[in-house]
Design an enzyme around this catalytic site. Structure first.
Site, short mmCIF file in Angstrom:
data_model
loop_
_atom_site.label_atom_id
_atom_site.label_comp_id
_atom_site.label_asym_id
_atom_site.label_seq_id
_atom_site.Cartn_x
_atom_site.Cartn_y
_atom_site.Cartn_z
N GLU A 81 -3.02 -4.79 -12.12
CA GLU A 81 -2.40 -4.14 -10.97
C GLU A 81 -0.90 -4.35 -10.90
OE1 GLU A 81 -4.75 -5.68 -7.78
OE2 GLU A 81 -6.32 -4.17 -8.02
N GLU A 112 -18.29 -18.66 -22.55
CA GLU A 112 -17.44 -19.62 -21.85
C GLU A 112 -17.55 -21.03 -22.42
OE1 GLU A 112 -19.44 -21.47 -18.03
OE2 GLU A 112 -19.31 -19.30 -17.84
#
Length: 273
Positions: A81, A112
């Site tokens: 953004e 992960e």
């Protein structure tokens, strides 16, 4: 001091399946109200990290977010953004997630848990001492993130983190840790809830404060925003009309010609001199 995962502790609420929809929503909302207070307590930590980020970006550096699951996705959202909001290059703020782009939409099993892939992902972007790397992990125990930050420290790269547990392994390896301790989740262990909300609030603060410090906001307006849709073109037109004495038609012409509010106002004022 011992490390206790408050994000994994038992919920303050029980027998959730017996609650009505209204009761569920009311209780979730009650828990959510506690999140801004937890973030407020972390403001000094946030300030320290933002100060470092601003200094590095002013000198040609970049900001990297890295995480797994919800944390990784939140980092990617915040990074993605920045270009449309502040008109900065896509390479200035980069979001990395364990498991790669596939993991943005679909969980990648055990990604992960890798202690090598995080550093490899950073090396793919030619990470250097000019940059800042912020690890995001609600638990504060994600191996993908912790191992990468350890390597960053070895290579004199500034490290920070956003976690929701106090004294976590991640905070221990971060030079500038941010700990927003939100307590147990409404659904026990579901850290996409309060922890995710806290992380989102902190990420908003980091990039917004940084971009303002870098000069991408004038007054309170996004003068460098990208004109990527009609809503933003309309907003930009109104911003120009508010800044200089021109009609809506003239403002739109200036915006189309100079491609940003800042440039349009600057060129107009230069032409009047």
């Amino acid at each position: 001091m011992s490390f206790i995962k408050t994000t994994e502790q038992d919920s303050n609420h029980n027998h959730l399946e017996k609650m009505s929809v209204r009761e569920l929503l009311k209780n979730i909302n009650a828990e959510d109200k506690t999140v801004p207070n937890a973030v407020e307590k972390a403001l000094p930590q946030i300030e320290h990290l933002v100060t470092q980020i601003v200094n590095k970006l002013k000198n040609g550096g970049r900001l990297f977010y890295m995480g797994a699951g919800t944390s990784g996705r939140l980092g990617i959202v915040d990074a993605s953004e920045c270009p449309p909001t502040f008109g900065v290059p896509h390479e200035l703020v980069v979001g990395l997630i364990a498991g790669g782009d596939t993991a943005i939409r679909k969980a990648v099993e055990f990604a992960e848990d890798s202690t090598t892939q995080g550093w490899k992902d950073l090396q793919d972007h030619n990470i250097s001492e000019k940059d800042v790397v912020v690890g995001i992990a609600a638990s504060g125990t994600t191996p993908y993130v912790i191992a990468a930050l350890k390597q960053c420290n070895k290579n004199n790269i500034i490290t920070g983190c956003i976690t929701c547990n106090k004294n976590s392994p991640l905070a221990q390896v971060s030079k500038y840790p941010i700990e927003a301790v939100v307590g147990p989740e409404f659904v026990t262990g579901s850290s996409r809830m309060k922890a995710g909300t806290a992380q989102k609030l902190v990420l908003n603060m980091i990039t917004t404060a940084t971009m303002i410090q870098l000069g991408h906001v004038k007054g309170n307006k996004m003068v460098d925003m990208q004109l990527s849709n009609n809503k933003l073109v309309d907003r930009g037109t109104k911003m120009i009309m508010a800044a200089i004495d021109v009609s809506e038609e003239e403002a739109l012409q200036l915006l189309n010609q100079y491609k940003s509010v800042r440039n349009a106002v600057k060129q107009y004022n230069n032409g009047r001199k």
